[in-house]
Design a protein around this motif. Structure first.
Motif, PDB file in Angstrom:
ATOM      1  N   ALA A   1       0.828  -1.206   0.000  1.00 42.56           N
ATOM      2  CA  ALA A   1       0.000   0.000   0.000  1.00 42.56           C
ATOM      3  C   ALA A   1       0.863   1.256   0.000  1.00 42.56           C
ATOM      4  CB  ALA A   1      -0.939  -0.004   1.209  1.00 42.56           C
ATOM      5  N   ALA A   2       1.986   1.226   0.751  1.00 45.04           N
ATOM      6  CA  ALA A   2       2.900   2.367   0.775  1.00 45.04           C
ATOM      7  C   ALA A   2       3.534   2.572  -0.597  1.00 45.04           C
ATOM      8  CB  ALA A   2       3.970   2.147   1.836  1.00 45.04           C
ATOM      9  N   PHE A   3       3.836   1.482  -1.304  1.00 42.54           N
ATOM     10  CA  PHE A   3       4.398   1.573  -2.659  1.00 42.54           C
ATOM     11  C   PHE A   3       3.410   2.238  -3.614  1.00 42.54           C
ATOM     12  CE2 PHE A   3       4.280  -0.637  -6.819  1.00 42.54           C
ATOM     13  CZ  PHE A   3       5.427  -0.086  -7.382  1.00 42.54           C
ATOM     14  N   ILE A   4       2.145   1.869  -3.520  1.00 41.90           N
ATOM     15  CA  ILE A   4       1.136   2.453  -4.404  1.00 41.90           C
ATOM     16  C   ILE A   4       0.983   3.951  -4.146  1.00 41.90           C
ATOM     17  CG2 ILE A   4      -1.345   2.490  -4.915  1.00 41.90           C
ATOM     18  CD1 ILE A   4      -1.374  -0.524  -4.479  1.00 41.90           C
ATOM     19  N   GLU A   5       1.007   4.372  -2.887  1.00 42.81           N
ATOM     20  CA  GLU A   5       0.721   5.759  -2.541  1.00 42.81           C
ATOM     21  C   GLU A   5       1.959   6.658  -2.565  1.00 42.81           C
ATOM     22  OE1 GLU A   5      -1.191   5.435   1.232  1.00 42.81           O
ATOM     23  OE2 GLU A   5      -3.125   4.829   0.381  1.00 42.81           O
ATOM     24  N   ALA A   6       3.163   6.088  -2.652  1.00 43.03           N
ATOM     25  CA  ALA A   6       4.386   6.898  -2.655  1.00 43.03           C
ATOM     26  C   ALA A   6       4.474   7.744  -3.936  1.00 43.03           C
ATOM     27  CB  ALA A   6       5.608   6.000  -2.531  1.00 43.03           C
ATOM     28  N   LYS A   7       5.061   8.911  -3.798  1.00 42.33           N
ATOM     29  CA  LYS A   7       5.188   9.810  -4.941  1.00 42.33           C
ATOM     30  C   LYS A   7       6.199   9.264  -5.958  1.00 42.33           C
ATOM     31  CE  LYS A   7       4.039  14.016  -2.371  1.00 42.33           C
ATOM     32  NZ  LYS A   7       4.490  15.370  -1.976  1.00 42.33           N
ATOM     33  N   PRO A   8       5.944   9.530  -7.233  1.00 44.87           N
ATOM     34  CA  PRO A   8       6.892   9.096  -8.279  1.00 44.87           C
ATOM     35  C   PRO A   8       8.246   9.794  -8.080  1.00 44.87           C
ATOM     36  CG  PRO A   8       4.787   9.762  -9.208  1.00 44.87           C
ATOM     37  CD  PRO A   8       4.773  10.196  -7.787  1.00 44.87           C
ATOM     38  N   PRO A   9       9.314   9.206  -8.491  1.00 46.86           N
ATOM     39  CA  PRO A   9       9.380   7.978  -9.291  1.00 46.86           C
ATOM     40  C   PRO A   9       9.487   6.709  -8.453  1.00 46.86           C
ATOM     41  CG  PRO A   9      11.549   8.924  -9.153  1.00 46.86           C
ATOM     42  CD  PRO A   9      10.645   9.838  -8.375  1.00 46.86           C
ATOM     43  N   PHE A  10       9.311   6.855  -7.134  1.00 41.91           N
ATOM     44  CA  PHE A  10       9.501   5.699  -6.247  1.00 41.91           C
ATOM     45  C   PHE A  10       8.251   4.831  -6.183  1.00 41.91           C
ATOM     46  CE2 PHE A  10      11.971   9.330  -4.801  1.00 41.91           C
ATOM     47  CZ  PHE A  10      13.252   8.839  -4.914  1.00 41.91           C
ATOM     48  N   GLY A  11       7.089   5.457  -6.208  1.00 39.81           N
ATOM     49  CA  GLY A  11       5.838   4.713  -6.164  1.00 39.81           C
ATOM     50  C   GLY A  11       4.927   5.132  -7.287  1.00 39.81           C
ATOM     51  N   LEU A  12       3.671   4.726  -7.182  1.00 42.30           N
ATOM     52  CA  LEU A  12       2.724   5.005  -8.251  1.00 42.30           C
ATOM     53  C   LEU A  12       2.015   6.338  -8.053  1.00 42.30           C
ATOM     54  CD1 LEU A  12       1.077   1.479  -8.715  1.00 42.30           C
ATOM     55  CD2 LEU A  12       3.150   2.431  -9.762  1.00 42.30           C
TER      56      LEU A  12
ATOM     57  N   VAL B   1      -2.282  -9.313  -5.125  1.00 41.29           N
ATOM     58  CA  VAL B   1      -2.516  -7.930  -4.700  1.00 41.29           C
ATOM     59  C   VAL B   1      -3.481  -7.885  -3.517  1.00 41.29           C
ATOM     60  CG1 VAL B   1      -3.486  -5.711  -5.386  1.00 41.29           C
ATOM     61  CG2 VAL B   1      -1.981  -6.957  -6.947  1.00 41.29           C
ATOM     62  N   SER B   2      -4.557  -8.682  -3.573  1.00 40.20           N
ATOM     63  CA  SER B   2      -5.518  -8.712  -2.469  1.00 40.20           C
ATOM     64  C   SER B   2      -4.850  -9.162  -1.176  1.00 40.20           C
ATOM     65  CB  SER B   2      -6.689  -9.644  -2.809  1.00 40.20           C
ATOM     66  OG  SER B   2      -7.400  -9.156  -3.932  1.00 40.20           O
ATOM     67  N   LYS B   3      -3.929 -10.128  -1.323  1.00 42.90           N
ATOM     68  CA  LYS B   3      -3.221 -10.596  -0.133  1.00 42.90           C
ATOM     69  C   LYS B   3      -2.286  -9.515   0.401  1.00 42.90           C
ATOM     70  CE  LYS B   3      -0.261 -14.349   1.497  1.00 42.90           C
ATOM     71  NZ  LYS B   3       0.458 -15.607   1.114  1.00 42.90           N
ATOM     72  N   LEU B   4      -1.607  -8.792  -0.519  1.00 39.54           N
ATOM     73  CA  LEU B   4      -0.673  -7.748  -0.100  1.00 39.54           C
ATOM     74  C   LEU B   4      -1.389  -6.556   0.538  1.00 39.54           C
ATOM     75  CD1 LEU B   4       1.758  -7.755  -3.171  1.00 39.54           C
ATOM     76  CD2 LEU B   4       2.287  -8.516  -0.848  1.00 39.54           C
ATOM     77  N   LEU B   5      -2.540  -6.190  -0.029  1.00 46.19           N
ATOM     78  CA  LEU B   5      -3.279  -5.038   0.494  1.00 46.19           C
ATOM     79  C   LEU B   5      -4.150  -5.383   1.693  1.00 46.19           C
ATOM     80  CD1 LEU B   5      -4.386  -3.249  -2.797  1.00 46.19           C
ATOM     81  CD2 LEU B   5      -2.534  -2.610  -1.247  1.00 46.19           C
ATOM     82  N   GLY B   6      -4.462  -6.650   1.821  1.00 46.47           N
ATOM     83  CA  GLY B   6      -5.355  -7.037   2.907  1.00 46.47           C
ATOM     84  C   GLY B   6      -6.802  -6.775   2.526  1.00 46.47           C
ATOM     85  N   PRO B   7      -7.742  -7.214   3.366  1.00 50.98           N
ATOM     86  CA  PRO B   7      -9.156  -7.028   3.042  1.00 50.98           C
ATOM     87  C   PRO B   7      -9.545  -5.558   3.068  1.00 50.98           C
ATOM     88  CG  PRO B   7      -8.907  -7.821   5.285  1.00 50.98           C
ATOM     89  CD  PRO B   7      -7.546  -7.858   4.657  1.00 50.98           C
ATOM     90  N   THR B   8     -10.568  -5.222   2.319  1.00 53.61           N
ATOM     91  CA  THR B   8     -11.088  -3.860   2.351  1.00 53.61           C
ATOM     92  C   THR B   8     -11.735  -3.590   3.694  1.00 53.61           C
ATOM     93  OG1 THR B   8     -13.222  -4.528   1.461  1.00 53.61           O
ATOM     94  CG2 THR B   8     -11.522  -3.914  -0.125  1.00 53.61           C
ATOM     95  N   LEU B   9     -12.002  -2.308   3.956  1.00 56.01           N
ATOM     96  CA  LEU B   9     -12.553  -1.935   5.260  1.00 56.01           C
ATOM     97  C   LEU B   9     -13.860  -2.652   5.524  1.00 56.01           C
ATOM     98  CD1 LEU B   9     -12.111  -0.087   7.700  1.00 56.01           C
ATOM     99  CD2 LEU B   9     -13.481   1.650   6.551  1.00 56.01           C
TER     100      LEU B   9
END
Length: 461
Positions: A65-76, A110-118
């Protein structure tokens, strides 16, 4: 690994792959086939673990989740929720076997990495439900009933149209249908419904016609729930209504009083085991006695039929009489002798009487022992006064004789002498003659005592 990025030519292979994935996310969001394919590669070879998490940092990302939300060019530089939404879109070529397998494998990873939704997290969901219940108590469930149930439809399992009749509103159902879907009974559903109705009448919650299925409203505090909800079917009866009214007058929840009324065995056990409960029951019975003739008669019969109670009543009556006698004597400053004469009470005797009558700190009122002790102080003073004063002793004896003669006279006055001739009996005649002799002797002695002494003749007169 310290990385300083100025242009794409300086990116590592892993960073270039992340850069391409981000470009696919931004430019191909409408048809995310490229994004899904690249994401599958990034997840499969764990590219996101092989890039630094930020400027001048060699530490990898702690989680996906931190990788997805990190600012480019490090994350998405994206939101996790947006990525979840893109995962729900099918790849255009998922009809092909190997593509479908790749997409399924990627979504699972991805579901396993992110965990269940709220909403899917059972712990979070339970915590949220608990928080809502802790705040609103039974109102939370009463709202679900109130906004979904329309009783009295007689339509079995058919849904009842919403009172407002809008097409975009879910239809309300009968209490039995709601109970069926809930795995409960219609009676239990209606208890929640009636609790809401009572609160709506008091203006605490909205009326039923203002509620829509699935639409929340502001709920009262949990503490008020017990004032409107009862699990007791007896609450709907006339007896239950009286108990409810009495409970409200005492400032307690009706449910508590109804529970006690429906469980007399438990009430009996509490009375037998706990003195304070027994005292509360006694106090309630005494309050009820005044206006309940049937209860008065039942209590009187029970007392007369029970030796211990009859003796206790006699002892209590004696105690009350003694206390009344003592208090009256102290207040008036005079005490009455057995023959009915009044004599003054000295101050020291008053002080001693009051001291004896005062209860101990552990006792709320003067008991039999205190009453008897105070009474004996006065009695001893009267007896001593009579013994020490000859004139008073004569008056006491005279008063006693007067009282006995009056009592005997009343007895004879009550006899019907006209019928005596029909009741002849030798033993009765003998008793009356003996009584006549006593009376004659008494009269003779009294007359002699009342005659002045004879005056002797003076010689030589």
């Amino acid at each position: 690994m310290t990385v300083r990025v100025e242009s794409n030519s300086y990116l590592t292979d892993e960073q270039h792959r992340v850069y391409t994935l981000r470009e696919a996310l931004e430019r191909n969001g409408g048809t995310p086939s490229g994004f899904l394919e690249l994401l599958a590669v990034v997840v499969e070879d764990e590219t996101w673990r092989k890039v630094p998490s930020g400027v001048n940092s060699e530490e990898p990302f702690e989680d996906f989740a931190a990788f997805i939300e990190a600012k480019p060019p490090f994350g998405l530089g994206a939101k996790v929720e947006d990525v979840r939404l893109l995962l729900q879109i099918k790849h255009p070529h998922e009809g092909v076997g190997h593509v479908r397998e790749q997409m399924d494998r990627m979504r699972a990873q991805v579901s396993k990495l992110l965990g269940p939704t709220l909403g899917d997290d059972p712990v979070t969901q339970d915590a949220q439900d608990f928080g809502a219940y802790a705040k609103s108590g039974g109102w939370l469930f009463a709202l679900k009933v109130a906004r979904c149930v329309q009783p009295g439809s007689n339509q079995g399992e058919k849904s009842v149209p919403s009172p407002r009749g809008r097409r975009d509103e879910a239809a309300k159902v009968s209490a039995s249908e709601f109970g069926r879907r809930a795995g409960s009974s219609s009676n239990r559903v209606m208890r929640f419904y009636r609790a809401w109705a009572r609160a709506a009448d008091d203006g605490l919650v909205p009326q039923f016609e203002q509620l829509q299925p699935g639409v929340d409203v502001e709920l009262p505090d949990a503490e008020t729930w017990g004032e409107y909800y009862t699990t007791r079917s007896s609450a709907e009866s006339e007896r239950g209504a009286l108990i409810t009214a009495a409970a409200e007058a005492e400032g307690i929840r009706p449910t508590k009083a109804l529970e006690v009324a429906e469980n007399p065995t438990a009430l009996r056990a509490a009375i037998l085991a706990d003195p304070s409960t027994a005292e509360a029951a006694r106090s309630a019975l005494m309050d009820r006695l005044e206006g309940d003739a049937a209860l008065q008669a039942a209590m009187a019969r029970h007392i007369t039929d029970t030796d211990t109670l009859r003796k206790a009543v006699a002892a209590e009556t004696k105690r009350a009489d003694q206390i009344e006698y003592v208090r009256a004597a102290v207040e008036e400053g005079k005490v009455k002798t057995p023959a009915g004469q009044f004599i003054e009470i000295p101050e020291k005797v008053k002080v001693e009487v009051e001291r004896q009558l005062t209860p101990s700190e552990d006792v709320g009122q003067s008991g039999p022992e205190e009453a008897a002790a105070a009474y004996n102080v006065l009695h001893q003073y009267v007896m001593q006064s009579v013994d020490e004063d000859p004139q008073l002793a004569i008056q006491e004896r005279r008063a006693k004789l007067h009282g006995r003669v009056k009592n005997a006279s009343k007895t004879f006055e009550q006899l019907s002498l006209d019928e005596v001739s029909e009741l002849y009996d030798e033993e009765l005649v003998a008793s009356l003659e003996q009584l006549q002799g006593f009376i004659a002797t008494c009269l003779l002695n009294l007359k002699k005592a009342g005659q002045p002494p004879a005056i002797r003749a003076v010689r030589g007169a």
